[in-house]
Design a protein around this motif. Structure first.
Motif, PDB file in Angstrom:
ATOM      1  N   GLU A  86       0.818  -1.213   0.000  1.00 33.56           N
ATOM      2  CA  GLU A  86       0.000   0.000   0.000  1.00 33.56           C
ATOM      3  C   GLU A  86       0.851   1.262   0.000  1.00 33.56           C
ATOM      4  O   GLU A  86       0.526   2.238  -0.699  1.00 33.56           O
ATOM      5  N   ARG A  87       1.965   1.258   0.768  1.00 36.94           N
ATOM      6  CA  ARG A  87       2.693   2.498   1.001  1.00 36.94           C
ATOM      7  C   ARG A  87       3.962   2.649   0.167  1.00 36.94           C
ATOM      8  O   ARG A  87       4.444   3.777  -0.025  1.00 36.94           O
ATOM      9  N   LEU A  88       4.534   1.530  -0.281  1.00 39.61           N
ATOM     10  CA  LEU A  88       5.712   1.595  -1.141  1.00 39.61           C
ATOM     11  C   LEU A  88       5.373   1.277  -2.590  1.00 39.61           C
ATOM     12  O   LEU A  88       6.186   1.511  -3.487  1.00 39.61           O
ATOM     13  N   GLY A  89       4.176   0.722  -2.793  1.00 41.34           N
ATOM     14  CA  GLY A  89       3.775   0.360  -4.144  1.00 41.34           C
ATOM     15  C   GLY A  89       4.517  -0.851  -4.678  1.00 41.34           C
ATOM     16  O   GLY A  89       4.581  -1.058  -5.891  1.00 41.34           O
ATOM     17  N   LEU A  90       5.125  -1.656  -3.780  1.00 38.68           N
ATOM     18  CA  LEU A  90       5.913  -2.822  -4.182  1.00 38.68           C
ATOM     19  C   LEU A  90       5.599  -4.016  -3.300  1.00 38.68           C
ATOM     20  O   LEU A  90       5.236  -3.857  -2.124  1.00 38.68           O
ATOM     21  N   ASP A  91       5.771  -5.216  -3.858  1.00 40.35           N
ATOM     22  CA  ASP A  91       5.726  -6.430  -3.066  1.00 40.35           C
ATOM     23  C   ASP A  91       7.121  -6.702  -2.509  1.00 40.35           C
ATOM     24  O   ASP A  91       8.116  -6.595  -3.238  1.00 40.35           O
ATOM     25  N   ILE A  92       7.188  -7.043  -1.230  1.00 44.32           N
ATOM     26  CA  ILE A  92       8.469  -7.448  -0.649  1.00 44.32           C
ATOM     27  C   ILE A  92       8.743  -8.888  -1.059  1.00 44.32           C
ATOM     28  O   ILE A  92       7.885  -9.768  -0.902  1.00 44.32           O
ATOM     29  N   GLN A  93       9.934  -9.148  -1.579  1.00 41.09           N
ATOM     30  CA  GLN A  93      10.305 -10.488  -2.003  1.00 41.09           C
ATOM     31  C   GLN A  93      11.027 -11.189  -0.848  1.00 41.09           C
ATOM     32  O   GLN A  93      12.142 -10.822  -0.489  1.00 41.09           O
ATOM     33  N   GLN A  94      10.353 -12.179  -0.256  1.00 40.19           N
ATOM     34  CA  GLN A  94      10.947 -12.910   0.861  1.00 40.19           C
ATOM     35  C   GLN A  94      12.009 -13.868   0.343  1.00 40.19           C
ATOM     36  O   GLN A  94      11.820 -14.563  -0.660  1.00 40.19           O
ATOM     37  N   VAL A  95      13.155 -13.894   1.030  1.00 41.87           N
ATOM     38  CA  VAL A  95      14.275 -14.756   0.664  1.00 41.87           C
ATOM     39  C   VAL A  95      14.522 -15.727   1.808  1.00 41.87           C
ATOM     40  O   VAL A  95      14.516 -15.339   2.976  1.00 41.87           O
ATOM     41  N   TYR A  96      14.714 -16.992   1.466  1.00 42.67           N
ATOM     42  CA  TYR A  96      14.935 -18.034   2.472  1.00 42.67           C
ATOM     43  C   TYR A  96      16.320 -18.651   2.271  1.00 42.67           C
ATOM     44  O   TYR A  96      16.694 -19.019   1.156  1.00 42.67           O
ATOM     45  N   GLY A  97      17.085 -18.732   3.343  1.00 39.78           N
ATOM     46  CA  GLY A  97      18.396 -19.351   3.282  1.00 39.78           C
ATOM     47  C   GLY A  97      18.911 -19.581   4.688  1.00 39.78           C
ATOM     48  O   GLY A  97      18.193 -19.394   5.671  1.00 39.78           O
ATOM     49  N   CYS A  98      20.162 -19.989   4.795  1.00 44.09           N
ATOM     50  CA  CYS A  98      20.752 -20.180   6.122  1.00 44.09           C
ATOM     51  C   CYS A  98      22.263 -20.004   6.024  1.00 44.09           C
ATOM     52  O   CYS A  98      22.839 -19.935   4.932  1.00 44.09           O
TER      53      CYS A  98
ATOM     54  N   ALA B  84      10.968 -33.754   5.441  1.00 40.48           N
ATOM     55  CA  ALA B  84      12.188 -33.041   5.816  1.00 40.48           C
ATOM     56  C   ALA B  84      12.832 -32.437   4.574  1.00 40.48           C
ATOM     57  O   ALA B  84      12.893 -33.072   3.515  1.00 40.48           O
ATOM     58  N   LEU B  85      13.324 -31.207   4.710  1.00 42.71           N
ATOM     59  CA  LEU B  85      13.899 -30.493   3.575  1.00 42.71           C
ATOM     60  C   LEU B  85      15.411 -30.685   3.518  1.00 42.71           C
ATOM     61  O   LEU B  85      16.127 -30.384   4.479  1.00 42.71           O
ATOM     62  N   LEU B  86      15.893 -31.196   2.378  1.00 42.86           N
ATOM     63  CA  LEU B  86      17.317 -31.298   2.090  1.00 42.86           C
ATOM     64  C   LEU B  86      17.635 -30.357   0.936  1.00 42.86           C
ATOM     65  O   LEU B  86      16.832 -30.211   0.012  1.00 42.86           O
TER      66      LEU B  86
ATOM     67  N   THR C 178      18.412 -29.337   6.480  1.00 44.06           N
ATOM     68  CA  THR C 178      18.108 -28.001   7.015  1.00 44.06           C
ATOM     69  C   THR C 178      17.471 -28.042   8.393  1.00 44.06           C
ATOM     70  O   THR C 178      17.536 -27.062   9.136  1.00 44.06           O
ATOM     71  N   GLY C 179      16.808 -29.156   8.744  1.00 40.76           N
ATOM     72  CA  GLY C 179      16.044 -29.216   9.987  1.00 40.76           C
ATOM     73  C   GLY C 179      14.649 -28.661   9.832  1.00 40.76           C
ATOM     74  O   GLY C 179      13.848 -28.713  10.775  1.00 40.76           O
ATOM     75  N   ASP C 180      14.334 -28.138   8.644  1.00 39.43           N
ATOM     76  CA  ASP C 180      12.996 -27.594   8.388  1.00 39.43           C
ATOM     77  C   ASP C 180      12.092 -28.666   7.785  1.00 39.43           C
ATOM     78  O   ASP C 180      12.544 -29.526   7.020  1.00 39.43           O
ATOM     79  N   LEU C 181      10.824 -28.607   8.145  1.00 40.63           N
ATOM     80  CA  LEU C 181       9.806 -29.408   7.480  1.00 40.63           C
ATOM     81  C   LEU C 181       9.177 -28.539   6.394  1.00 40.63           C
ATOM     82  O   LEU C 181       8.907 -27.356   6.616  1.00 40.63           O
TER      83      LEU C 181
END
Length: 531
Positions: free
Chosen positions: A318-330, A377-379, A407-410
């Protein structure tokens, strides 16, 4: 006029940070490389300062040390010191600028011989704190000359210094270090146990910058504002290394305030923002209530370090006029997946698609691949995979399986290729033999209009059993019984928190990541005695 050797160098792929810098300095010598407020370094000036600092570090014998701890701040001097350490092939431990005597002593015990590079005031404070016990470290200013270093350095008795013009130092700068030699000792957050140093060669960082540049189309025309600490993997790679790889301009925010972030975006026509969810939350609250107030040049917002709340994403839209792109890593693997602007918004995208060159697998407890859409489990396997946990061979063996990192993440991988995180297996709560995913409970709590933040964990309830416990930051007065009723209407009985604590703030890292362990410890601690 470009020489044949210059042209050949441009077509030779870079594998070290020094090679990235050399390429950019050759092709764009007068372009701005690093900007911090009024301080500006062109690529030619940056390269010259890096080489001069590398010679100074070499003259002080840093190559003979086991490791170099860098009090890494978001300043041009720290960028120069980091790249100088890379040019010499040192083994670098990025450290919080406010690292204490006790923390440094623990690091010295773990790593052995240690040099510490940082601003003179911080080094002086650490040296003065030696009244609590000797640190036995060499202290080296982040900038200045070898003579300047003498005033704050703790040098072993009788050890001579080499001159800055010694032949071995000059020779060291005449050749690049091995791209696959250990370079970065990056400590994990310790959220799943004792913090350990994940070892990365320079090639990993270069590969990480290549991934970001390819995935998001980052070029020499971009200006990347790093509003996260460079000492963390996200800021270091998505900010600094990606800028080097693209020949782009890196803009350093320094001390964060929402107003300063918005002002810097506009003042320097930044096109890419690298920030944590907490920064987006505060900045979008401070921004004007219409996209017309958005920074005019901004085209890409990247977020990592913690889950991006849906309310923050909507407010940014609404306020920046952009979608934030979420990044996943470790820390161990670098970037794994990320949303792209072409994906659009909405929960169906999860944390995005695997990045270029990244492989992911979702497996069952026997290691067998799960069908698309099924949880497991995520590899992962990435071009930036760490080589080992320093001094922890058994932990390394457990984490790596045939080149895949556990990763330890499901997670589940949707048929269209988007990755959805379910939670961490070890954080699940055992309630009477039934497993409770704390993330699911947190999402229900956050759906209450009066809840700003929430964290859920398992509290021991005798034998091997646990009960669900929650800590909440409320926007307005909220009776615990009302929030419990809200949960009962949306969760199974064993998922409903047995107790809810209300606090004014949750303990967070510099990246805005909440520590479940610290929240649980604070709740378990006895109340202070005011008598």
């Amino acid at each position: 006029m470009a020489t044949a050797s210059d042209i050949g160098a441009r077509h030779r792929p870079a594998h070290t940070l020094g090679e990235l810098l050399d390429d950019a300095a050759r092709s764009r010598p007068h372009a701005v490389a690093v900007r911090h407020d009024a301080a500006v370094l062109t690529y030619a000036a940056l390269r010259a300062k890096v080489h001069a600092t590398a010679r100074r570090f070499g003259a002080l014998g840093l190559q003979e040390r086991g490791a170099t701890g860098l009090l890494l701040e978001n300043t041009p001097d720290s960028v120069v010191a980091f790249l100088a350490a890379a040019r010499l092939g040192l083994r670098v431990v990025p450290l919080e600028p406010g690292t204490t005597h006790t923390q440094l002593a623990s690091l010295r015990a773990a790593l052995g011989s240690l040099a510490v590079v940082g601003d003179v005031p911080r080094l002086t404070a650490l040296r003065d704190s030696e009244e609590h016990g000797p640190l036995d470290c060499v202290f080296v200013p982040v900038n200045g000359t070898a003579e300047t270093a003498e005033s704050v350095e703790s040098v072993e008795s009788g050890r001579p210094k080499r001159s800055a013009g010694s032949s071995d130092v000059t020779e060291a700068l005449g050749r690049d270090p091995d791209a696959d030699a250990p370079f970065l000792y990056q400590y994990t957050s310790g959220s799943t146990g004792e913090p350990k140093a994940a070892v990365h060669p320079q090639r990993n960082l270069v590969n990480g910058g290549e991934i970001y540049a390819r995935a998001y189309g980052i070029t020499e025309g971009d200006r990347i504002l790093a509003a996260v600490p460079l000492l963390h993997s996200f800021g270091m790679v998505a900010g600094l290394v990606t800028a080097l790889r693209a020949g782009a301009q890196l803009v350093l925010l320094g001390r964060f305030t929402p107003a300063r972030l918005l002002r810097t975006l506009e003042q320097h026509a930044c096109t890419v923002l690298v920030a944590a969810p907490m920064a987006y939350d505060l900045a979008t609250r401070a921004a004007g209530a219409a996209p017309s107030h958005a920074p005019h040049a901004l085209r890409l917002c990247l977020s990592s370090g913690a889950a991006l709340p849906a309310t923050v994403a909507e407010r940014a839209r609404e306020r920046l006029g952009l979608d934030i792109q979420q990044v996943y890593g470790c820390t161990e693997t670098g970037v794994i997946a990320g949303r792209r602007p072409e994906d659009g918004a909405g929960p169906d995208c999860g944390v995005g698609r695997p990045m270029p060159g990244v492989e992911v697998r979702v497996v069952d407890e026997r290691g067998q691949a799960m069908p698309a859409g099924a949880e497991g489990a995520l590899l992962v396997r990435t071009p930036a995979m760490f080589t080992e946990y320093l001094g922890h061979p058994e932990a390394t063996r457990r984490a790596l399986a045939d080149g895949w990192y556990r990763t330890g993440d499901l997670a589940r991988l949707a048929p269209e290729g988007h990755l959805h995180l379910i939670g961490r297996k070890e954080s699940f709560i055992n309630v009477g033999g039934k497993k409770v995913n704390p993330v699911e409970v947190e999402q229900v709590l956050l759906a209450h209009p009066s809840v700003a933040e929430a964290v859920v964990w398992g509290e021991a309830a005798g034998d091997a059993d646990e009960r669900v416990r929650a800590t909440v930051v409320a926007r307005s007065p909220l009776p615990a019984k009302d929030l419990t009723s809200h949960c009962r209407a949306r969760l199974l009985p064993h998922q409903v928190p047995a107790a809810i604590d209300f606090v004014t703030a949750l303990p967070k890292s510099a990246m805005g990541k909440v520590s479940r362990a610290k929240v649980a410890a604070a709740s378990a601690a006895p109340p202070p005695n005011h008598s």
